[in-house]
Motif scaffolding. Sequence first.
Motif, PDB file in Angstrom:
ATOM      1  N   ALA A   1      39.882  43.168  95.696  1.00  0.00           N
ATOM      2  CA  ALA A   1      41.323  42.963  95.766  1.00  0.00           C
ATOM      3  C   ALA A   1      41.955  42.669  94.405  1.00  0.00           C
ATOM      4  O   ALA A   1      43.184  42.597  94.298  1.00  0.00           O
ATOM      5  CB  ALA A   1      41.640  41.819  96.730  1.00  0.00           C
ATOM      6  N   LEU A   2      41.138  42.509  93.377  1.00  0.00           N
ATOM      7  CA  LEU A   2      41.675  42.223  92.049  1.00  0.00           C
ATOM      8  C   LEU A   2      42.342  43.468  91.472  1.00  0.00           C
ATOM      9  O   LEU A   2      41.771  44.559  91.518  1.00  0.00           O
ATOM     10  CB  LEU A   2      40.562  41.771  91.099  1.00  0.00           C
ATOM     11  N   PRO A   3      43.524  43.311  90.899  1.00  0.00           N
ATOM     12  CA  PRO A   3      44.166  44.468  90.278  1.00  0.00           C
ATOM     13  C   PRO A   3      43.445  44.846  88.981  1.00  0.00           C
ATOM     14  O   PRO A   3      42.857  43.999  88.311  1.00  0.00           O
ATOM     15  CB  PRO A   3      45.581  43.973  89.991  1.00  0.00           C
ATOM     16  N   SER A   4      43.487  46.119  88.650  1.00  0.00           N
ATOM     17  CA  SER A   4      42.875  46.580  87.404  1.00  0.00           C
ATOM     18  C   SER A   4      43.701  46.084  86.218  1.00  0.00           C
ATOM     19  O   SER A   4      44.918  46.298  86.185  1.00  0.00           O
ATOM     20  CB  SER A   4      42.809  48.103  87.366  1.00  0.00           C
ATOM     21  N   PRO A   5      43.057  45.437  85.232  1.00  0.00           N
ATOM     22  CA  PRO A   5      43.810  44.957  84.074  1.00  0.00           C
ATOM     23  C   PRO A   5      44.129  46.063  83.064  1.00  0.00           C
ATOM     24  O   PRO A   5      44.717  45.796  82.021  1.00  0.00           O
ATOM     25  CB  PRO A   5      42.868  43.915  83.465  1.00  0.00           C
ATOM     26  N   VAL A   6      43.768  47.285  83.370  1.00  0.00           N
ATOM     27  CA  VAL A   6      44.032  48.384  82.429  1.00  0.00           C
ATOM     28  C   VAL A   6      45.014  49.402  83.003  1.00  0.00           C
ATOM     29  O   VAL A   6      45.135  50.511  82.493  1.00  0.00           O
ATOM     30  CB  VAL A   6      42.717  49.090  81.999  1.00  0.00           C
TER      31      VAL A   6
ATOM     32  N   ILE B   1      48.479  45.516  82.327  1.00  0.00           N
ATOM     33  CA  ILE B   1      48.120  45.673  80.906  1.00  0.00           C
ATOM     34  C   ILE B   1      48.740  44.555  80.081  1.00  0.00           C
ATOM     35  O   ILE B   1      48.160  44.100  79.100  1.00  0.00           O
ATOM     36  CB  ILE B   1      48.565  47.051  80.380  1.00  0.00           C
ATOM     37  N   PHE B   2      49.915  44.095  80.484  1.00  0.00           N
ATOM     38  CA  PHE B   2      50.644  43.083  79.727  1.00  0.00           C
ATOM     39  C   PHE B   2      50.323  41.653  80.139  1.00  0.00           C
ATOM     40  O   PHE B   2      50.832  40.705  79.549  1.00  0.00           O
ATOM     41  CB  PHE B   2      52.152  43.335  79.857  1.00  0.00           C
ATOM     42  N   ALA B   3      49.478  41.494  81.151  1.00  0.00           N
ATOM     43  CA  ALA B   3      49.128  40.152  81.629  1.00  0.00           C
ATOM     44  C   ALA B   3      48.326  39.391  80.574  1.00  0.00           C
ATOM     45  O   ALA B   3      47.597  39.984  79.782  1.00  0.00           O
ATOM     46  CB  ALA B   3      48.333  40.250  82.926  1.00  0.00           C
ATOM     47  N   THR B   4      48.479  38.087  80.579  1.00  0.00           N
ATOM     48  CA  THR B   4      47.762  37.241  79.617  1.00  0.00           C
ATOM     49  C   THR B   4      46.456  36.699  80.191  1.00  0.00           C
ATOM     50  O   THR B   4      45.778  35.908  79.555  1.00  0.00           O
ATOM     51  CB  THR B   4      48.647  36.056  79.184  1.00  0.00           C
TER      52      THR B   4
ATOM     53  N   ARG C   1      41.235  39.421  83.072  1.00  0.00           N
ATOM     54  CA  ARG C   1      40.328  40.441  82.563  1.00  0.00           C
ATOM     55  C   ARG C   1      38.853  40.058  82.643  1.00  0.00           C
ATOM     56  O   ARG C   1      37.983  40.831  82.299  1.00  0.00           O
ATOM     57  CB  ARG C   1      40.688  40.770  81.117  1.00  0.00           C
ATOM     58  N   GLY C   2      38.567  38.856  83.112  1.00  0.00           N
ATOM     59  CA  GLY C   2      37.198  38.350  83.111  1.00  0.00           C
ATOM     60  C   GLY C   2      36.232  39.187  83.926  1.00  0.00           C
ATOM     61  O   GLY C   2      35.185  39.599  83.430  1.00  0.00           O
TER      62      GLY C   2
END
Length: 118
Positions: A75-80, A85-88, A91-92
Amino acid sequence: TPVVDGVMELVRGMGCAAGKEFEVEPALREALANAIIHGCGKDTSKEVEFVVACDQERGMLIVVRDPGPGFDPAALPSPVRGQEIFATHGRGIYLINHLMDEVRFEKGGTEIHMRKKA
């Protein structure tokens, strides 16, 4: 940092991740940080458990367990992609999946198993 540094010193001494320490170390840091921040809610009365096993032929296995409610990694959104992409943060798990050879979640997401092949 002191815990990860100590573990990495042992890992280097055993030679089970020779040449792959720069992949193992950030994965371990991320898994422990996630367990502390999300699994324990930064509550110092709660404990995170982890084990590192080393085998010259099979590589190393790291298991990190926290007392939290767990989560669904699917359920985690892709950080890319998209606005992520702009999230702080966030990404772990993405990094862990790219740094380690095998990653799986157990016990409803309260336990992560990470393997780095020899």
